[in-house]
Design a protein around this motif. Structure first.
Motif, mmCIF file in Angstrom:
data_model
loop_
_atom_site.group_PDB
_atom_site.id
_atom_site.type_symbol
_atom_site.label_atom_id
_atom_site.label_comp_id
_atom_site.label_asym_id
_atom_site.label_seq_id
_atom_site.Cartn_x
_atom_site.Cartn_y
_atom_site.Cartn_z
ATOM 1 N N UNK A 54 -0.649 3.922 4.207
ATOM 2 C CA UNK A 54 0.385 2.957 4.532
ATOM 3 C C UNK A 54 0.368 1.811 3.529
ATOM 4 N N UNK A 55 1.528 1.473 3.021
ATOM 5 C CA UNK A 55 1.672 0.370 2.085
ATOM 6 C C UNK A 55 2.413 -0.773 2.764
ATOM 7 N N UNK A 56 2.049 -2.008 2.417
ATOM 8 C CA UNK A 56 2.739 -3.178 2.953
ATOM 9 C C UNK A 56 2.866 -4.235 1.858
ATOM 10 N N UNK A 57 4.067 -4.734 1.660
ATOM 11 C CA UNK A 57 4.328 -5.736 0.628
ATOM 12 C C UNK A 57 3.963 -7.131 1.123
ATOM 13 N N UNK A 58 4.188 -8.107 0.277
ATOM 14 C CA UNK A 58 3.818 -9.475 0.600
ATOM 15 C C UNK A 58 5.007 -10.352 0.942
ATOM 16 N N UNK A 59 4.766 -11.660 0.902
ATOM 17 C CA UNK A 59 5.773 -12.653 1.273
ATOM 18 C C UNK A 59 6.932 -12.663 0.288
ATOM 19 N N UNK A 60 8.148 -12.776 0.828
ATOM 20 C CA UNK A 60 9.374 -12.873 0.031
ATOM 21 C C UNK A 60 9.596 -11.643 -0.845
ATOM 22 N N UNK A 90 10.189 -7.050 -0.846
ATOM 23 C CA UNK A 90 10.784 -5.914 -0.165
ATOM 24 C C UNK A 90 9.964 -4.665 -0.486
ATOM 25 N N UNK A 91 10.117 -3.578 0.266
ATOM 26 C CA UNK A 91 9.356 -2.364 -0.036
ATOM 27 C C UNK A 91 9.537 -1.844 -1.456
ATOM 28 N N UNK A 92 10.664 -2.171 -2.085
ATOM 29 C CA UNK A 92 10.910 -1.672 -3.439
ATOM 30 C C UNK A 92 9.823 -2.133 -4.415
ATOM 31 N N UNK A 93 9.193 -3.277 -4.151
ATOM 32 C CA UNK A 93 8.170 -3.773 -5.057
ATOM 33 C C UNK A 93 6.942 -2.860 -5.050
ATOM 34 N N UNK A 94 6.749 -2.123 -3.949
ATOM 35 C CA UNK A 94 5.618 -1.202 -3.825
ATOM 36 C C UNK A 94 5.981 0.221 -4.229
ATOM 37 N N UNK A 95 7.239 0.453 -4.568
ATOM 38 C CA UNK A 95 7.708 1.811 -4.820
ATOM 39 C C UNK A 95 6.981 2.507 -5.974
ATOM 40 N N UNK A 96 6.760 1.850 -7.135
ATOM 41 C CA UNK A 96 6.018 2.542 -8.199
ATOM 42 C C UNK A 96 4.619 2.980 -7.756
ATOM 43 N N UNK A 97 3.939 2.127 -6.995
ATOM 44 C CA UNK A 97 2.620 2.478 -6.495
ATOM 45 C C UNK A 97 2.716 3.639 -5.500
ATOM 46 N N UNK A 98 3.713 3.593 -4.620
ATOM 47 C CA UNK A 98 3.901 4.677 -3.650
ATOM 48 C C UNK A 98 4.128 6.005 -4.356
ATOM 49 N N UNK A 99 4.932 5.993 -5.400
ATOM 50 C CA UNK A 99 5.209 7.229 -6.148
ATOM 51 C C UNK A 99 3.959 7.749 -6.845
ATOM 52 N N UNK A 100 3.113 6.847 -7.311
ATOM 53 C CA UNK A 100 1.877 7.266 -7.977
ATOM 54 C C UNK A 100 0.897 7.901 -7.002
ATOM 55 N N UNK A 101 0.871 7.396 -5.763
ATOM 56 C CA UNK A 101 -0.085 7.885 -4.772
ATOM 57 C C UNK A 101 0.399 9.142 -4.055
#
Length: 209
Positions: free
Chosen positions: A1-7, A9-20
């Protein structure tokens, strides 16, 4: 499970999600309206999702969170610790608060409650949280993070801690970060380069704790 930070959106975690994704199969890139509710509200929703996942399927549940998402993860685990809990990787976490949150809180704290909760004052919400119960915690600090100072990322109870190049958010998009996240989930510690002839570790890595 991934969770982004303040201010964010999930898109900021998307490159990491794709790598994992290729290594771990199911990756949930969780999003939430980070600016307008207190951290406890988000943590309650996160804990509900952990309960749901824990009752389904097999395998371990690993957490990979960025910035305020790490604090949400800590609170969620205090509310509900999955039986299938795996490892928890925190990226640029304000475990001991943020100096920028302290500066912004007088002006924006009422509009955005989490800002006031994340200050680096000793009496702040985040600085008075109990140590997490999760055992396998790995912390990645960003070398050029002007939002959260490297010492403020530490908990003192983490299994390992490393400093990687990047800014507070851009560290998420580096291939080295994805590599280290995957390595920690698989091994319980970060991957280090061989020591130099002088017996010192490379500048990018802090000492293992």
């Amino acid at each position: 499970m991934l969770a982004h930070g303040l201010a964010a959106l999930p898109v900021i975690m998307l490159p990491l999600a794709r790598s994992l994704q290729p290594s771990f199969g199911s990756v949930i890139n969780w999003g939430y309206p980070s600016l307008w509710s207190r951290i406890e509200t988000h943590a309650s929703r996160f804990a509900d999702l952990l309960r749901q996942l824990d009752s389904q399927g097999n395998g371990r549940i690993h957490l990979v969170c960025h910035s305020m998402g790490c604090i949400i993860g800590r609170l969620a685990l205090a509310d509900y610790e999955p039986k299938r809990l795996g490892r928890f990787v925190m990226i640029a976490p304000p475990n001991r608060g943020s100096r920028w949150a302290r500066r912004l809180a007088p002006h924006l704290g009422r509009l955005s409650p989490p800002i006031a909760q994340l200050t680096d004052e000793n009496s702040s919400f985040v600085c008075t949280l109990p140590a997490p119960r999760a055992r396998d915690i790995g912390i990645i600090a960003a070398k050029f993070d002007f939002m959260v100072a490297e010492p403020n990322t530490s908990l003192g109870c983490e299994a390992d801690h490393i400093v990687l190049p990047g800014l507070h958010s851009s560290v998420l998009w580096r291939r080295e970060t994805a590599k280290q996240v995957q390595y920690f989930i698989e091994h319980g510690h970060f991957q280090r380069e061989p020591c130099s002839a002088a017996g010192r570790q490379p500048a990018s890595a802090s000492s293992r704790r």
